[in-house]
Design a protein around this motif. Sequence first.
Motif, mmCIF file in Angstrom:
data_model
loop_
_atom_site.group_PDB
_atom_site.id
_atom_site.type_symbol
_atom_site.label_atom_id
_atom_site.label_comp_id
_atom_site.label_asym_id
_atom_site.label_seq_id
_atom_site.Cartn_x
_atom_site.Cartn_y
_atom_site.Cartn_z
ATOM 1 N N ILE A 1 0.839 -1.201 0.000
ATOM 2 C CA ILE A 1 0.000 0.000 0.000
ATOM 3 C C ILE A 1 0.874 1.251 0.000
ATOM 4 C CG2 ILE A 1 -1.694 1.338 1.322
ATOM 5 C CD1 ILE A 1 -2.850 -1.414 2.244
ATOM 6 N N ARG A 2 1.908 1.237 0.809
ATOM 7 C CA ARG A 2 2.832 2.387 0.854
ATOM 8 C C ARG A 2 3.547 2.563 -0.490
ATOM 9 N NH1 ARG A 2 2.724 6.375 2.737
ATOM 10 N NH2 ARG A 2 4.922 6.671 3.094
ATOM 11 N N GLU A 3 3.913 1.461 -1.133
ATOM 12 C CA GLU A 3 4.580 1.536 -2.440
ATOM 13 C C GLU A 3 3.654 2.109 -3.509
ATOM 14 O OE1 GLU A 3 7.849 0.870 -3.669
ATOM 15 O OE2 GLU A 3 8.089 1.214 -1.530
ATOM 16 N N MET A 4 2.353 1.966 -3.334
ATOM 17 C CA MET A 4 1.386 2.561 -4.254
ATOM 18 C C MET A 4 1.339 4.073 -4.075
ATOM 19 S SD MET A 4 -0.487 0.471 -6.248
ATOM 20 C CE MET A 4 -1.940 1.428 -6.531
ATOM 21 N N GLY A 5 1.905 4.544 -2.955
ATOM 22 C CA GLY A 5 1.905 5.978 -2.692
ATOM 23 C C GLY A 5 0.788 6.403 -1.756
ATOM 24 N N ILE A 6 0.082 5.445 -1.210
ATOM 25 C CA ILE A 6 -1.031 5.736 -0.301
ATOM 26 C C ILE A 6 -0.462 6.041 1.095
ATOM 27 C CG2 ILE A 6 -3.164 4.783 0.693
ATOM 28 C CD1 ILE A 6 -3.268 5.228 -2.357
ATOM 29 N N PRO A 7 -1.034 7.021 1.787
ATOM 30 C CA PRO A 7 -0.516 7.420 3.107
ATOM 31 C C PRO A 7 -0.517 6.281 4.143
ATOM 32 C CG PRO A 7 -2.066 9.061 2.286
ATOM 33 C CD PRO A 7 -2.144 7.881 1.366
ATOM 34 N N ILE B 258 -7.666 5.655 -12.434
ATOM 35 C CA ILE B 258 -8.129 5.332 -11.067
ATOM 36 C C ILE B 258 -6.995 5.548 -10.067
ATOM 37 C CG2 ILE B 258 -8.884 3.445 -9.553
ATOM 38 C CD1 ILE B 258 -11.099 4.544 -11.391
ATOM 39 N N ASP B 259 -5.803 5.036 -10.389
ATOM 40 C CA ASP B 259 -4.655 5.220 -9.492
ATOM 41 C C ASP B 259 -4.374 6.701 -9.256
ATOM 42 O OD1 ASP B 259 -4.327 2.492 -9.339
ATOM 43 O OD2 ASP B 259 -2.400 2.441 -10.387
ATOM 44 N N ALA B 260 -4.370 7.476 -10.336
ATOM 45 C CA ALA B 260 -4.096 8.916 -10.207
ATOM 46 C C ALA B 260 -5.167 9.594 -9.361
ATOM 47 C CB ALA B 260 -4.020 9.558 -11.596
ATOM 48 N N TYR B 261 -6.416 9.268 -9.603
ATOM 49 C CA TYR B 261 -7.520 9.876 -8.856
ATOM 50 C C TYR B 261 -7.408 9.572 -7.363
ATOM 51 C CZ TYR B 261 -12.180 10.469 -6.913
ATOM 52 O OH TYR B 261 -13.227 10.820 -6.106
ATOM 53 N N VAL B 262 -7.184 8.321 -7.027
ATOM 54 C CA VAL B 262 -7.119 7.937 -5.606
ATOM 55 C C VAL B 262 -5.919 8.598 -4.931
ATOM 56 C CG1 VAL B 262 -6.769 6.003 -4.016
ATOM 57 C CG2 VAL B 262 -8.422 5.798 -5.875
#
Length: 127
Positions: free
Chosen positions: A32-38, A91-95
């Motif tokens: 999840i962190r690698e996806m860039g999510i906090p 979707i990735d960019a939006y999230v």
Amino acid sequence: MPIAVNHIPTLFVAAALTFGGMVPIFNAEYAIREMGIPQRIAKSKEAQTIMILGMGRTTTIGLALWTFYLQGKLEVVDTLMFLLGAYIGAIDAYVCWKEGVPGTAWFRGLSGLAIAAYGWFRMTAWA
């Protein structure tokens, strides 16, 4: 089938989706962190469960790319590249944007556009 230079980006995407999609099985918080999510989301056990389920589907897309590539169905591969780049990239960019990580959002959005363009212009099937 010999690997042509124009196949390398597609094979990179297929490998990234196939093997990258398996990472959450072993360490969902890291994925999840690698996806860039906090971190506030990454540490959530509920988010980790959803990540594992979702990335299982992502691995399936990677396996489909490999399967069609090895079958020589390069037009199908390009169609999948277009669809996944356009939709999943958006979707990735939006999230990421919504979660306050604009740098990651731009990277994911532009990467998705590049993958979509590669498929749209049939770069894998190009002889």
